[in-house]
Motif scaffolding. Structure first.
Motif, short mmCIF file in Angstrom:
data_model
loop_
_atom_site.label_atom_id
_atom_site.label_comp_id
_atom_site.label_asym_id
_atom_site.label_seq_id
_atom_site.Cartn_x
_atom_site.Cartn_y
_atom_site.Cartn_z
N ASP A 37 0.93 -1.24 -0.20
CA ASP A 37 -0.01 -0.02 0.11
C ASP A 37 0.84 1.21 0.10
O ASP A 37 0.59 2.27 -0.74
CB ASP A 37 -0.78 0.16 1.33
N ILE A 65 -12.20 -1.37 -8.19
CA ILE A 65 -11.00 -1.81 -8.57
C ILE A 65 -11.01 -1.76 -10.14
O ILE A 65 -11.86 -2.48 -10.75
CB ILE A 65 -10.56 -3.33 -8.17
N ASP A 149 -6.39 0.17 -7.28
CA ASP A 149 -7.15 -0.33 -6.40
C ASP A 149 -8.31 0.65 -6.19
O ASP A 149 -8.57 1.64 -6.73
CB ASP A 149 -6.26 -0.25 -4.81
N ALA A 155 -1.76 -0.43 -8.21
CA ALA A 155 -1.28 -1.69 -7.29
C ALA A 155 -0.26 -2.79 -7.91
O ALA A 155 0.42 -3.22 -7.43
CB ALA A 155 -2.70 -2.51 -6.74
N LEU A 174 -7.08 -8.05 -4.32
CA LEU A 174 -7.75 -6.63 -4.02
C LEU A 174 -9.16 -6.78 -3.62
O LEU A 174 -9.56 -6.15 -2.86
CB LEU A 174 -7.34 -5.85 -5.28
N SER A 177 -9.33 -7.59 0.20
CA SER A 177 -8.38 -6.72 1.00
C SER A 177 -9.30 -6.21 2.08
O SER A 177 -10.51 -6.03 1.75
CB SER A 177 -7.58 -5.67 0.21
N SER A 180 -11.02 -3.34 0.80
CA SER A 180 -12.23 -3.65 -0.22
C SER A 180 -13.58 -4.01 0.54
O SER A 180 -14.54 -3.83 0.13
CB SER A 180 -11.71 -4.60 -1.31
#
Length: 198
Positions: A37, A65, A149, A155, A174, A177, A180
């Motif tokens: 990140d 995304i 992202d 990303a 992603l 995550s 998300s």
């Protein structure tokens, strides 16, 4: 022009890229290569027209995304990837994922529209130019793809043909995550408190 400069790059590396895409079982087990990140930089915003003449901005996709793919109809590796991207769009669109294709064809919509119709492309295709290529660092070869992202940060970047599994692993990472899940109210890819609808 973009096509004349990049065709050679696309053609010379095709054999090597195909070998990489069809690599050993060990390669297929290789982990996806998402940037941490803290190392992600914001993707440059842009404004381009789609096949219907509508203006599309990357900022329209904030919170999603995005797989931003620079391609051309004359690019062999691009033609290999497009069916994968069609599948990803269908499979993950309800989870906040979108593919944006940026066509870099010198002949413009006259060749791109028939191609995307024939291929039944189900994601947004935009017409690119040297300006957007420069905005994204020059785009020295096709295909070049940026996975962005939900915060609008890059990303991962892939230049040339890579394995389908590499893309899918990164997309699912992603989607799964914590950021998300917080963004779309889900946990583990399923709506909180209920079953995922298809």
């Amino acid at each position: 022009m973009f096509r004349s400069r990049r065709r050679l790059s696309c053609g010379l590396v095709l054999a090597a890229l195909l070998l990489a895409a069809c690599g050993s079982a060990g390669d297929s087990a290789r982990a996806a290569s998402l940037k941490p990140d803290k190392d992600r930089k914001r993707a440059p915003n842009f404004s381009l027209r789609d096949a219907s003449g509508n203006t599309v901005r990357l900022s329209d996709y904030q919170g999603k995304i995005v797989l931003l793919n620079f391609w051309a109809t004359w690019c062999g590796p691009c033609r290999i990837e497009i069916p994968w991207f069609i599948e990803f769009e269908q499979k993950y669109k309800d989870e906040g994922f979108s593919v944006l294709g940026v066509a870099m064809d010198e002949d413009g919509w006259s060749v791109v529209r028939p191609y995307i119709s024939r291929m039944k492309v189900n994601y947004r295709v935009l017409m690119g130019d040297d300006e957007i290529a420069a905005l994204y660092g020059g785009v020295e070869a096709l295909p070049t793809s940026f996975l962005i992202d939900r915060e609008g940060k890059v990303a991962s970047v892939h230049v040339g043909l890579v394995r389908k599994a590499t893309y899918e692993n990164e997309i699912t990472q992603l989607l799964e995550s914590p950021a998300s899940r917080a963004a779309d109210g889900t946990f583990g890819g399923k709506p909180a408190g209920g079953a995922r609808s298809e």
